[in-house]
Motif scaffolding. Structure first.
Motif, short mmCIF file in Angstrom:
data_model
loop_
_atom_site.label_atom_id
_atom_site.label_comp_id
_atom_site.label_asym_id
_atom_site.label_seq_id
_atom_site.Cartn_x
_atom_site.Cartn_y
_atom_site.Cartn_z
N TRP A 71 0.14 -16.18 -10.53
CA TRP A 71 0.70 -15.68 -11.79
C TRP A 71 0.58 -14.16 -11.84
CZ3 TRP A 71 -0.49 -12.70 -15.93
CH2 TRP A 71 0.33 -12.81 -17.07
N GLY A 72 -0.56 -13.63 -11.44
CA GLY A 72 -0.73 -12.18 -11.44
C GLY A 72 0.23 -11.48 -10.50
N ALA A 73 0.44 -12.06 -9.32
CA ALA A 73 1.35 -11.45 -8.35
C ALA A 73 2.79 -11.47 -8.85
CB ALA A 73 1.24 -12.19 -7.01
N ASP A 74 3.15 -12.49 -9.63
CA ASP A 74 4.54 -12.67 -10.06
C ASP A 74 4.88 -12.00 -11.38
OD1 ASP A 74 5.01 -14.25 -7.82
OD2 ASP A 74 4.70 -16.15 -8.89
N ASN A 75 3.88 -11.73 -12.23
CA ASN A 75 4.18 -11.39 -13.62
C ASN A 75 3.61 -10.06 -14.10
OD1 ASN A 75 5.51 -14.01 -14.80
ND2 ASN A 75 3.77 -14.72 -13.59
N THR A 76 3.10 -9.24 -13.22
CA THR A 76 2.48 -7.99 -13.68
C THR A 76 3.17 -6.75 -13.13
OG1 THR A 76 0.86 -8.07 -11.86
CG2 THR A 76 0.23 -9.13 -13.95
N GLY A 77 4.37 -6.92 -12.61
CA GLY A 77 5.16 -5.77 -12.17
C GLY A 77 4.60 -5.03 -10.98
N ILE A 78 4.01 -5.72 -10.05
CA ILE A 78 3.44 -5.07 -8.86
C ILE A 78 4.58 -4.58 -7.96
CG2 ILE A 78 2.10 -5.45 -6.75
CD1 ILE A 78 0.36 -7.40 -8.35
N ASP A 79 4.58 -3.29 -7.64
CA ASP A 79 5.63 -2.72 -6.80
C ASP A 79 5.08 -1.92 -5.62
OD1 ASP A 79 4.61 -0.53 -8.12
OD2 ASP A 79 6.49 0.09 -9.06
N THR A 80 3.80 -2.11 -5.30
CA THR A 80 3.21 -1.45 -4.14
C THR A 80 3.50 -2.26 -2.88
OG1 THR A 80 1.14 -2.58 -4.67
CG2 THR A 80 1.36 -0.29 -5.40
N ASP A 81 3.19 -1.66 -1.74
CA ASP A 81 3.44 -2.32 -0.45
C ASP A 81 2.49 -3.48 -0.19
OD1 ASP A 81 5.46 -0.49 0.02
OD2 ASP A 81 4.21 0.83 1.25
N TRP A 82 1.29 -3.43 -0.80
CA TRP A 82 0.27 -4.43 -0.54
C TRP A 82 -0.39 -4.88 -1.84
CZ3 TRP A 82 -0.65 -6.34 4.33
CH2 TRP A 82 -0.14 -5.61 5.41
N ILE A 83 -0.86 -6.13 -1.82
CA ILE A 83 -1.72 -6.67 -2.89
C ILE A 83 -3.07 -7.01 -2.27
CG2 ILE A 83 -2.09 -8.55 -4.53
CD1 ILE A 83 0.95 -8.90 -4.65
N LEU A 84 -4.14 -6.57 -2.91
CA LEU A 84 -5.50 -6.89 -2.49
C LEU A 84 -6.14 -7.73 -3.58
CD1 LEU A 84 -8.17 -6.57 -0.87
CD2 LEU A 84 -8.49 -4.37 -2.03
N ARG A 85 -6.44 -9.00 -3.26
CA ARG A 85 -7.07 -9.89 -4.23
C ARG A 85 -8.58 -9.69 -4.22
NH1 ARG A 85 -8.18 -16.39 -3.74
NH2 ARG A 85 -9.66 -16.44 -5.45
N MET A 86 -9.16 -9.58 -5.42
CA MET A 86 -10.60 -9.45 -5.56
C MET A 86 -11.10 -10.36 -6.66
SD MET A 86 -11.65 -6.97 -3.45
CE MET A 86 -13.21 -6.43 -4.16
N ASP A 87 -12.30 -10.91 -6.48
CA ASP A 87 -13.02 -11.54 -7.58
C ASP A 87 -13.98 -10.51 -8.17
OD1 ASP A 87 -11.75 -13.97 -7.19
OD2 ASP A 87 -13.30 -14.72 -5.84
N CYS A 88 -14.38 -10.71 -9.41
CA CYS A 88 -15.17 -9.68 -10.09
C CYS A 88 -16.52 -9.44 -9.45
CB CYS A 88 -15.37 -10.06 -11.55
SG CYS A 88 -13.88 -9.85 -12.55
N ASP A 89 -17.11 -10.46 -8.83
CA ASP A 89 -18.43 -10.28 -8.23
C ASP A 89 -18.36 -9.81 -6.78
OD1 ASP A 89 -17.45 -12.62 -7.18
OD2 ASP A 89 -19.19 -13.85 -7.68
N GLU A 90 -17.22 -9.28 -6.39
CA GLU A 90 -17.03 -8.78 -5.02
C GLU A 90 -16.80 -7.28 -5.00
OE1 GLU A 90 -14.77 -12.78 -3.25
OE2 GLU A 90 -13.59 -11.03 -3.86
N TYR A 91 -17.06 -6.68 -3.84
CA TYR A 91 -16.72 -5.28 -3.60
C TYR A 91 -16.57 -5.07 -2.11
CZ TYR A 91 -21.79 -4.91 -2.76
OH TYR A 91 -23.08 -5.09 -2.31
#
Length: 310
Positions: A71-91
């Motif tokens: 849903w986030g990838a499809d509905n938030t207007g992402i127009d960059t070359d890459w998507i990096l998925r993160m969970d909140c407890d990660e870095y």
């Protein structure tokens, strides 16, 4: 965000993560051009903190992790070359940030996704042994070339075209700062989701290849081990054997006292709990039929689910 950063959007999934969200955003900010947080209507300060740190926050009801990411990838207007998925407890470690900053702009077009190596810290202890520090997760992809599976648990990224490349130099760190009560509550919920996924496949309601696209070879092999080797073994015995191979044969005991807690809970208790829930579900289905399974999930676990139309 950093103006001269590579063309990357960080996509973060959140729910009541005020203890982690600032660390996650602040550490990823130098790498990306944009940060998107998809929140499941948190009741704490998660949204407030994320917005104060420059993230674009959207809210969507949660069903599964895979569905929320997609849903986030499809509905938030992402127009960059890459998507990096993160969970909140990660870095990301500094070495991995540098590697991605350097390598991402130069990757050939046939590279559609990137694998990052997972490092788990439990109560500040690096879990090096037990076979766990061999996990690679496909966490970056080019928009339009991949999408998340529709699964209750253990969802993978389906690659539509191109290839996947591993990025070395540092790790994706999973370090949760909450207490053991929260950890066991979370894994109790995960055990329920794993039970649903297992039962639906066992009953032939869904199959691993219902969706087009391909998982990575590493993910495919891991799934073969889980569904065919582990999944074909007797309930309860398999949890014992898994713990033995993880803690003794794969040297999990070298992780010390905190490692013992981790491997015992994550490598034995969690799998035993899954089997107990599978056992209960099997008995219910044997007595009442698969058509009663949605009502069973609603009454036992408060989960709304409808069987696919036949």
């Amino acid at each position: 965000m950093t103006p001269d950063a590579p063309s990357i959007t960080a996509l973060i999934i959140s729910f009541n993560e005020e203890v982690h969200i600032a660390r996650c955003i602040e550490r990823i900010r130098p790498l990306v051009q944009r940060i998107v947080v998809v929140d499941s209507f948190s009741t704490d300060r998660t949204v407030e903190i994320a917005r104060s740190l420059g993230a674009d926050v959207y809210q969507n009801p949660f069903t599964t992790h895979g569905a929320q990411v997609q849903w986030g990838a499809d509905n938030t207007g992402i127009d960059t070359d890459w998507i990096l998925r993160m969970d909140c407890d990660e870095y990301l470690e500094a070495g991995l940030l540098d590697a991605l900053r350097t390598r991402t702009p130069a990757l050939p077009d046939d590279v559609s996704a990137l694998d990052l190596k997972l490092k788990v810290l439990f109560r500040g202890k690096f879990i090096r042994w037990g076979g766990y520090y061999r996990t690679w997760l496909t966490r970056m992809w080019r928009p339009g070339r991949a999408r998340m599976e529709s699964r209750w648990m253990d969802e993978k990224l389906l690659i539509d075209s191109g290839r996947v490349e591993k990025i070395t130099g540092g790790d994706l760190v999973d370090e949760n700062l909450r207490d053991i009560g929260w950890w066991t509550d979370k894994h109790n919920r995960y055990a329920t989701l794993q039970m649903i996924d297992f039962v639906l496949r066992e009953q032939g309601v869904v199959r691993d290849h219902d969706e087009p696209g391909a998982v990575t070879p590493a993910a495919k092999f891991k799934r073969f081990l889980r569904h065919t080797i582990y999944g074909g073994a007797p309930l309860y015995l398999r949890a014992v054997l898994y713990f033995v191979q993880r803690y003794f044969l794969r040297l999990g005991f070298l992780d010390g006292r905190r490692g013992f807690v981790w491997h015992s809970l994550h490598g034995f208790w969690f799998f035993m709990l899954m089997d107990a829930k599978i056992d209960e579900a099997r008995m219910h289905i044997a007595a009442h039929g698969i058509d009663s399974f949605p009502d069973y999930l609603k009454s036992r676990y408060g989960i709304n689910f409808a069987l696919p139309a036949s």
